[in-house]
Design an enzyme around this catalytic site. Sequence first.
Site, short mmCIF file in Angstrom:
data_model
loop_
_atom_site.label_atom_id
_atom_site.label_comp_id
_atom_site.label_asym_id
_atom_site.label_seq_id
_atom_site.Cartn_x
_atom_site.Cartn_y
_atom_site.Cartn_z
N ASP A 8 -16.02 5.99 -3.03
CA ASP A 8 -15.87 7.18 -2.70
C ASP A 8 -16.48 8.20 -3.96
O ASP A 8 -16.86 7.57 -4.95
CB ASP A 8 -14.45 8.06 -2.71
CG ASP A 8 -13.67 8.31 -3.34
OD1 ASP A 8 -13.55 7.99 -4.24
OD2 ASP A 8 -12.27 9.02 -2.94
N CYS A 65 -11.92 3.61 -5.05
CA CYS A 65 -11.49 5.15 -4.88
C CYS A 65 -11.02 5.67 -6.24
O CYS A 65 -10.92 4.65 -7.10
CB CYS A 65 -10.77 5.85 -3.37
SG CYS A 65 -9.03 5.53 -3.86
N THR A 67 -7.63 5.91 -6.89
CA THR A 67 -6.27 5.19 -7.64
C THR A 67 -6.57 4.15 -6.57
O THR A 67 -5.64 3.15 -6.65
CB THR A 67 -5.10 5.94 -6.91
OG1 THR A 67 -5.27 6.27 -5.28
CG2 THR A 67 -4.70 6.94 -7.38
N HIS A 98 -1.58 -16.49 -2.20
CA HIS A 98 -0.65 -16.55 -1.46
C HIS A 98 -0.70 -15.61 -0.20
O HIS A 98 -0.55 -15.52 0.52
CB HIS A 98 0.76 -15.91 -2.00
CG HIS A 98 0.55 -16.59 -3.03
ND1 HIS A 98 1.75 -17.05 -4.18
CD2 HIS A 98 0.62 -17.88 -3.77
CE1 HIS A 98 2.31 -17.14 -4.75
NE2 HIS A 98 0.93 -18.30 -4.23
N HIS A 133 2.49 -20.74 2.99
CA HIS A 133 1.58 -19.51 2.87
C HIS A 133 0.85 -19.09 4.22
O HIS A 133 0.67 -17.95 5.33
CB HIS A 133 0.68 -19.09 2.02
CG HIS A 133 1.28 -19.24 0.64
ND1 HIS A 133 1.94 -18.72 -0.34
CD2 HIS A 133 1.31 -20.40 -0.35
CE1 HIS A 133 2.79 -18.66 -1.45
NE2 HIS A 133 1.48 -20.15 -1.67
#
Length: 145
Positions: A8, A65, A67, A98, A133
């Site tokens: 964004d 974005c 954050t 993992h 995993h």
Amino acid sequence: MKVAIGSDHGGANLKDEIKSLMDELQISYEDVGCDCNDSVDYPDYGFPVAEKVANNEVDRGIVICGTGIGMSIAANKVKGIRCALVHDVFSAKATREHNNSNVLAMGGRIIGPGLAREIAKVWLTTEFEGGRHAKRIEKIADYEG
């Protein structure tokens, strides 16, 4: 490897840095937008990246974005996506080894371009370990249905 990348307005500048890194690493990519600093809605770019990964049109995705939180939430709504929000190199390596993460989320207002490049490089070049995993990833896929 082919990567879908999207951002964004809060991640547009960092997206350009990561595209430059992928050029240097000779990794092909598809940029789904945005290419502006005007306010846009992150799901409009996060969903297409995640869908391209889920539909096997690309191998992995990167979403950015302000954050990284909104993009990671949006990407993880797409079935088959394991998007990891990463702001350090250790987590970038661990989530590939993992969790076999197939989408990387970062925050353009949280980390600088140098660290973002290091994170992306480690994430793009680290392979999934499998083994113990793998059964955990299978449990997630089974839960998704």
